[in-house]
Each structure stands twice: as structure tokens, then as C-alpha cells.
Enzyme design. Structure first.
Site, PDB file in Angstrom:
ATOM      1  N   GLN A 131      21.346  33.501  -5.251  1.00 44.26           N
ATOM      2  CA  GLN A 131      22.574  33.602  -4.446  1.00 44.26           C
ATOM      3  C   GLN A 131      22.406  32.791  -3.152  1.00 44.26           C
ATOM      4  O   GLN A 131      21.681  31.798  -3.167  1.00 44.26           O
ATOM      5  CB  GLN A 131      22.938  35.068  -4.144  1.00 44.26           C
ATOM      6  CG  GLN A 131      23.416  35.840  -5.359  1.00 44.26           C
ATOM      7  CD  GLN A 131      22.283  36.437  -6.176  1.00 44.26           C
ATOM      8  OE1 GLN A 131      21.373  37.030  -5.619  1.00 44.26           O
ATOM      9  NE2 GLN A 131      22.338  36.301  -7.473  1.00 44.26           N
ATOM     10  N   GLY A 134      22.306  32.207 -11.895  1.00 45.97           N
ATOM     11  CA  GLY A 134      22.265  31.263 -13.021  1.00 45.97           C
ATOM     12  C   GLY A 134      21.707  29.958 -12.500  1.00 45.97           C
ATOM     13  O   GLY A 134      22.397  29.235 -11.805  1.00 45.97           O
ATOM     14  N   HIS A 135      20.444  29.707 -12.772  1.00 42.30           N
ATOM     15  CA  HIS A 135      19.814  28.490 -12.256  1.00 42.30           C
ATOM     16  C   HIS A 135      19.730  27.428 -13.350  1.00 42.30           C
ATOM     17  O   HIS A 135      19.074  27.626 -14.362  1.00 42.30           O
ATOM     18  CB  HIS A 135      18.423  28.820 -11.680  1.00 42.30           C
ATOM     19  CG  HIS A 135      18.508  29.646 -10.424  1.00 42.30           C
ATOM     20  ND1 HIS A 135      17.442  30.295  -9.865  1.00 42.30           N
ATOM     21  CD2 HIS A 135      19.568  29.925  -9.632  1.00 42.30           C
ATOM     22  CE1 HIS A 135      17.848  30.921  -8.773  1.00 42.30           C
ATOM     23  NE2 HIS A 135      19.132  30.718  -8.619  1.00 42.30           N
ATOM     24  N   ASP A 194      24.980  28.860  -5.781  1.00 49.06           N
ATOM     25  CA  ASP A 194      25.328  27.664  -6.569  1.00 49.06           C
ATOM     26  C   ASP A 194      25.096  26.360  -5.809  1.00 49.06           C
ATOM     27  O   ASP A 194      25.812  25.388  -6.006  1.00 49.06           O
ATOM     28  CB  ASP A 194      26.798  27.718  -7.041  1.00 49.06           C
ATOM     29  CG  ASP A 194      27.117  29.014  -7.740  1.00 49.06           C
ATOM     30  OD1 ASP A 194      26.282  29.461  -8.527  1.00 49.06           O
ATOM     31  OD2 ASP A 194      28.192  29.580  -7.479  1.00 49.06           O
ATOM     32  N   LYS A 206      19.981  25.253  -6.471  1.00 46.30           N
ATOM     33  CA  LYS A 206      18.599  25.693  -6.207  1.00 46.30           C
ATOM     34  C   LYS A 206      17.694  25.458  -7.409  1.00 46.30           C
ATOM     35  O   LYS A 206      16.538  25.082  -7.254  1.00 46.30           O
ATOM     36  CB  LYS A 206      18.576  27.191  -5.851  1.00 46.30           C
ATOM     37  CG  LYS A 206      19.264  27.509  -4.544  1.00 46.30           C
ATOM     38  CD  LYS A 206      19.194  28.977  -4.215  1.00 46.30           C
ATOM     39  CE  LYS A 206      20.027  29.870  -5.104  1.00 46.30           C
ATOM     40  NZ  LYS A 206      21.478  29.660  -5.024  1.00 46.30           N
TER      41      LYS A 206
END
Ligand code: IMP
Length: 427
Positions: free
Chosen positions: A223, A40-41, A13, A16
């Protein structure tokens, strides 16, 4: 031309998605090499906000090619949902998204075993996983019981899946959990493969030839270092290598073809899920970081734990990933603070520690050694050049560079593409 590996340098988080989006301008290929839809990007483009879990963020850039590599664990049903989601917003994946035939598949029994595993652990031992079946799928991969994308198109697939399900159902029943209906799973996979089938191929020669032609590849890490299965806060980690080495093993692009590692660091620290976190804050400063930084998980919606910047963690990333340059994100979240704290080392049982301990029970006893720095109390979001930053912000950034030994090359002061400052040479 340079092949760039982008990694998260904290507990995930770090922002990225946005940095990948910015760096994609120069790349022809964007490759995911580990993790799955636990990631989750978030990318904001104009008024649009996209949250991508499996599809590489490069898909949002016209003409860029994207690869889901062999190191990724892939839930076919979730991937189809995601492809439909981006297609509905006018983005086509045809001829642009390639899925490795060696990628391992996440089946419903993996998700169920993930949930059972968490539910059956005593309080304090739960990892707080994303419940996407990541651990059980990598577990099957390591114990050579997994099925890969190439198996899904094989005539023997129904038999292979039925035998897996028989075995997993024995385990699920012993746990007192509901079991899986093989025919329902087969149907859903067949349905998903109508869309995914044409995208599955051997991505190794594809990337090999791309490198040979001098095309630039961006490896989109998921991650972060502290969630890496080898170098993170084990066992409170994910099940893949989120460090830079994972880009090679998870894509088949050899280590000597990699040119540069960009580490993404948040200007403070966050963590979702359980596990030690030395600079965690339980006071109003932590609340302020969570509120101003909108620190809620992109995948699970869980509130993130928040704390001050931790240079021990950042140095761990430098050592394990060979970080050449930082992309520092969310500096603007610190705009309202009078005073900032920066952890430069830990104190463990009266001794100063410069490096991150392997033993999490030791990590839990580590007391951060803080330096205090004045805040700047002015908005930074509209700034477009490093030189325009308030003096106190410049000092904060310079101190981060000093204590980590790595230069900040990219600075993000807001979620949008425009709020990105690229460092030129600085005095
Ligand atoms: P899993 O990857 O779902 O098995 O979860 C293992 C640990 O990694 C949990 O603490 C999760 O919260 C964390 N985790 C997994 N993926 C991400 C991510 O993309 N960002 C932040 N934390 C993550």
C-alpha cells in the site's frame, strides 16, 4: 551493508513490485511486514509477468530468502494458491519462504464481514476495500480476538476456531448474511497447512541472526503512506501502518537496525477506492494517464483514479517515513503530454497549505496550487542513463527533487527490469 525499507509514497500502486525486484539483487532477505493479499505487486521478468499478493517479490530471485512477518494478515488458502502458482512456473519456496508464527490469520468470516461492512454503509461512506477481509482481521487483532499462525498448529485450534465462528455467525445472522460452517473452514485450513505448516516458524531470531551476520534485508512495503491507518486519509485507508515504522513493528527487526528508506513515487498520482484526492483529473488528461499507464488494479482489476503529481503528498511521505531517496516510476507514461502540471501546495479557504491536513473534509476542499511545465514528447522507455533524458524531463525531475527535498536515486521508464536507470552523481 544496509537494511532498506521500501515504502509506497502515495496511495499504493506506485510500482513497488518492480523496484523491489531491482533492489533485491543486493539483499539476502526480502520481508513483508504489513498488509495482506490486498496488495498486488506486479513484476515482469523477461516475457513472464508475475502478480504477487502475499509472497514477497524476492521469491523470483534464486537463492533469496523471504519472510512474511508478524505484521502481515494472512489468508492461508490464498497463500497456498499463490505458492502453487509460482511453483508451477518453476520457482520453489522450500527453505526460502518463512512465515511468522505471530502473523494473524484471515478466515472466511473476515472476508464476509468486510463485504457486509461495505454493503451496509451508505453511499459516500464506503471505503472501496479490496474485500480481502483485511480490516476485520486487523480489527480482531486489536480487540484480541484474532488467531495467529501459531494457533493453527496447536491441538486446541479446532475449539478456538469453533468458538470464534460461533460469535461471528451471531453477527452475520444479525446482519441477515449467510453464516459460516466451522467444519468446512477447519477442513480448508487443515488442507492449507499441509503446505504452509513446514514454513511457519519464529521469524524474529531468524532475522536477528541475519542482521548479526551482516546480511542485507529489504523490507517490502505494501500500500502507501496515504493509506496508512495513522497518517493516511482516515477513514479511507487500509488497516495497517504502511509508513516505514510498520517495517519494524511488523517484523521484529528493531528501528535502530534500519539504515535507509526508499520511497517509491509514481511520476503522477493514482488512487483506487474511495476518499479524497486533491489532484484527481476528470478530463482527457486523466483518461490518458489511465490508458497509457494501464492503471487498473492488480488485485481487483478496478480502474484507478488518476491525477497530476502532488508534492504535498510526497512531502507527507518524507516527514512520516524519513525518505532518503526516491524511486520514481512510470516517467514514460508522461512521454506524450504537451504540458504537465505539478501540485506544489494546496489552497484551503483562501490560505496556502504546505502540509497534508488530517481532516478529510478539509482535504476535499483543498485546491491544488499548480506549476505548469512543458512535456518532452519523446519516448523515454529505451533510455539507459539519466544523462540521455530529454531536457524537459530532466527539469521535471529536478523540480520534484526541489519541492520534496529528496533526491531521485532510481528512475523507472518501463515495466521491465532493464528499464531502470540508477542515478550516479549528477551536475
Ligand atoms: P483494504 O486494505 O482492502 O481494507 O482497502 C482499504 C483501502 O485501501 C481501499 O481504498 C483499497 O483500494 C486500498 N488498498 C488496499 N490495498 C491496496 C494496494 O495494494 N494498492 C492500492 N490500494 C490499496
Amino acid at each position: 551493508m544496509a537494511n532498506t525499507i521500501l515504502i509506497g509514497a502515495q496511495w499504493g500502486d506506485e510500482g513497488k513490485g518492480k523496484i523491489i525486484d531491482v533492489l533485491t539483487e543486493r539483499a539476502q532477505w526480502v520481508v513483508r511486514a504489513q498488509g495482506g493479499n490486498n496488495a498486488g505487486h506486479t513484476v515482469e521478468v523477461g516475457e513472464d509477468r508475475f502478480v504477487l499478493h502475499l509472497v514477497p517479490s524476492g521469491i523470483l530471485h534464486e537463492g533469496k530468502k523471504c519472510v512474511i512477518g508478524n505484521g502481515v494478515v494472512l489468508d492461508p488458502v490464498a497463500l497456498v494458491e499463490e505458492i502453487k502458482g509460482v511453483s508451477e512456473r518453476g520457482i520453489s519456496v522450500a527453505g526460502r519462504l518463512f512465515i511468522s508464527d505471530r502473523a494473524h490469520v484471515v478466515f472466511p468470516y473476515h472476508r464476509m464481514l468486510d463485504a457486509q461492512g461495505e454493503a451496509r454503509k451508505i453511499k459516500g461512506e464506503q471505503i472501496g476495500t479490496t474485500l480481502r477481509g483485511i480490516g476485520p482481521t486487523y480489527g480482531d487483532k486489536a480487540s484480541r480476538f484474532g488467531l495467529r499462525m501459531c494457533d493453527l498448529v496447536d491441538p486446541e485450534f479446532p475449539a478456538l476456531l469453533r468458538s470464534r465462528i460461533e460469535e461471528k455467525n451471531r453477527i452475520l445472522s444479525a446482519m441477515g448474511a449467510p453464516v459460516v460452517d466451522a467444519e468446512t473452514v477447519l477442513d480448508s485450513v487443515r488442507e492449507a497447512m499441509k503446505i504452509l505448516g513446514p514454513l511457519v516458524c519464529d521469524t524474529v531470531p531468524l532475522l536477528f541472526e541475519a542482521v548479526r551476520r551482516g546480511e542485507e534485508i529489504l523490507f517490502e512495503g505494501a500500500q502507501g503512506v496515504m493509506l496508512d491507518i495513522d497518517f493516511g486519509t482516515y477513514p479511507y485507508v487500509t488497516s495497517s501502518n504502511a509508513t516505514s515504522g510498520g517495517a519494524s513493528t511488523g517484523s521484529g527487526v528493531a528501528p535502530n537496525r534500519m539504515d535507509r528508506v526508499v520511497g517509491v513515487l509514481k511520476a503522477y498520482t493514482t488512487r483506487v477506492g474511495e476518499g479524497p484526492f486533491p489532484t484527481e483529473l476528470f478530463d482527457e488528461n486523466g483518461e490518458q494517464l489511465r490508458k497509457v499507464g494501464r492503471e487498473f488494479g492488480a488485485t481487483t482489476g478496478r480502474p484507478r483514479r488518476c491525477g497530476w503529481f502532488d508534492a504535498v503528498v510526497a512531502r507527507h511521505a518524507v516527514m512520516t517515513c524519513g525518505v532518503d531517496e526516491w524511486a520514481l516510476t512510470k516517467l514514460d507514461v508522461l512521454d506524450g503530454f504537451h504540458t504537465l502540471k505539478l501540485c506544489v501546495a494546496y489552497e484551503l479557504d483562501g490560505k496556502r497549505m504546505e502540509v497534508f491536513p488530517a481532516n478529510i473534509r478539509e482535504v476535499a476542499r483543498c485546491m491544488p496550487v499548480y506549476e505548469e511545465m512543458p512535456g518532452w514528447r519523446t519516448p523515454t522507455t529505451a533510455l539507459t542513463r539519466f544523462e540521455e533524458l530529454p531536457a524537459a524531463a530532466k527539469r521535471y525531475l529536478a523540480r520534484i527533487e526541489e519541492v520534496t527535498g529528496v533526491r531521485i536515486g532510481i528512475l523507472s521508464v518501463g515495466p521491465r527490469r532493464e528499464s531502470t536507470l540508477m542515478a550516479g552523481p549528477r551536475a
